[in-house]
Design a protein around this motif. Structure first.
Motif, PDB file in Angstrom:
ATOM      1  N   ILE A   1     -17.378   4.893  -6.154  1.00  0.00           N
ATOM      2  CA  ILE A   1     -17.007   3.489  -6.247  1.00  0.00           C
ATOM      3  C   ILE A   1     -17.376   2.850  -4.910  1.00  0.00           C
ATOM      4  O   ILE A   1     -16.747   3.131  -3.883  1.00  0.00           O
ATOM      5  N   ALA A   2     -18.417   2.036  -4.907  1.00  0.00           N
ATOM      6  CA  ALA A   2     -18.857   1.400  -3.666  1.00  0.00           C
ATOM      7  C   ALA A   2     -17.721   0.578  -3.061  1.00  0.00           C
ATOM      8  O   ALA A   2     -17.024  -0.145  -3.777  1.00  0.00           O
ATOM      9  N   GLY A   3     -17.501   0.721  -1.769  1.00  0.00           N
ATOM     10  CA  GLY A   3     -16.431  -0.011  -1.100  1.00  0.00           C
ATOM     11  C   GLY A   3     -15.090   0.672  -1.155  1.00  0.00           C
ATOM     12  O   GLY A   3     -14.085   0.105  -0.706  1.00  0.00           O
ATOM     13  N   SER A   4     -15.042   1.898  -1.682  1.00  0.00           N
ATOM     14  CA  SER A   4     -13.752   2.584  -1.853  1.00  0.00           C
ATOM     15  C   SER A   4     -13.064   2.854  -0.507  1.00  0.00           C
ATOM     16  O   SER A   4     -11.846   2.969  -0.455  1.00  0.00           O
ATOM     17  N   LYS A   5     -13.855   2.922   0.560  1.00  0.00           N
ATOM     18  CA  LYS A   5     -13.263   3.148   1.888  1.00  0.00           C
ATOM     19  C   LYS A   5     -12.297   2.029   2.242  1.00  0.00           C
ATOM     20  O   LYS A   5     -11.272   2.260   2.892  1.00  0.00           O
ATOM     21  N   TRP A   6     -12.615   0.796   1.803  1.00  0.00           N
ATOM     22  CA  TRP A   6     -11.696  -0.325   2.004  1.00  0.00           C
ATOM     23  C   TRP A   6     -10.751  -0.478   0.826  1.00  0.00           C
ATOM     24  O   TRP A   6      -9.553  -0.750   1.008  1.00  0.00           O
ATOM     25  N   LEU A   7     -11.252  -0.300  -0.380  1.00  0.00           N
ATOM     26  CA  LEU A   7     -10.459  -0.557  -1.575  1.00  0.00           C
ATOM     27  C   LEU A   7      -9.216   0.325  -1.669  1.00  0.00           C
ATOM     28  O   LEU A   7      -8.123  -0.160  -1.963  1.00  0.00           O
ATOM     29  N   ILE A   8      -9.384   1.624  -1.471  1.00  0.00           N
ATOM     30  CA  ILE A   8      -8.270   2.547  -1.704  1.00  0.00           C
ATOM     31  C   ILE A   8      -7.066   2.258  -0.815  1.00  0.00           C
ATOM     32  O   ILE A   8      -5.936   2.140  -1.323  1.00  0.00           O
TER      33      ILE A   8
END
Length: 221
Positions: free
Chosen positions: A201-208
């Motif tokens: 999931i692209a951006g998961s580093k921020w999303l999660i």
């Protein structure tokens, strides 16, 4: 019973073929066909653009937008330059028009994007953009008809500009309320975390770490 797999677009066992490639839950399909017949009686050719969309498709849309391989539009329908955006701004910009993978209402088999191909001018292409459904746009007459008639058949517009200020107004998106209302509160952070396990999931580093904020603004509201 709707399982987490059905809720997040990882299963289509609960769906039936509306026609062609379009899938819906049986009761939603039945209601849509009745709505379509009523529209025909009043001179409209009501057709689905999109019905069920699986997790992989929503994941592809999200990842392509985050990585710049698919255009992201601003609130006025203009292409955004994402190179200047931080991850939070980028995710919010995508979420204005597109749901998170696993959180799209199109996963449920209750929601439909609609149009009338007969209202398009010769060689005109449908873009599914707001101007097409507002006064002066090709789909405006259908939009008005739906506003007056869809509730009779159990449909409503979930993205109507009232409940979710951070989400675009989508006059083309209708939902079968008797089924959707039983599902919409079941999407949780825990469900999304589980669904995303092993997935890119692209951006998961921020999303999660910010999923509480995202869910509160774009899902729970």
């Amino acid at each position: 019973m709707i399982t987490n797999e059905m809720l997040t677009g990882q299963s289509s066992e609960h769906l039936t073929i509306l026609y062609g490639k379009h899938l819906l839950q049986p009761k939603a399909a039945e209601a849509f066909l009745k709505l379509q017949k009523a529209a025909k009686n009043d001179g409209f050719n009501l057709q689905p653009v999109s019905t069920f969309r699986n997790f992989a498709r929503q994941q592809m849309i999200w990842n392509m937008k985050f990585t710049g391989k698919r255009v992201i539009l601003d609130a006025k329908g203009r292409p955004l330059n994402i190179t200047t955006l931080k991850d939070r701004e980028l995710c919010y910009s995508i979420l204005y028009w597109s749901a998170l993978p696993g959180a799209s209402r199109h996963h449920w088999g209750t929601d439909i994007d609609i149009y009338d191909p007969n209202l398009l001018l010769k060689k005109q292409k449908l873009h599914l953009e707001l101007w097409e459904y507002l006064e002066g746009g090709s789909q405006y007459p259908l939009n008005q008809w739906l506003s007056d008639n869809m509730i009779i058949f159990g449909f409503y517009r979930p993205f109507n500009g009232n409940k979710q200020p951070g989400v675009a107004l989508e006059p083309w998106h209708i939902s079968y309320k008797p089924l959707a209302s039983l599902i919409e509160d079941k999407i949780t952070e825990e469900v999304l975390h589980k669904t995303w396990q092993g997935q890119y999931i692209a951006g998961s580093k921020w999303l999660i770490p910010n999923l509480t904020e995202v869910c509160s603004r774009f899902i729970y509201s």
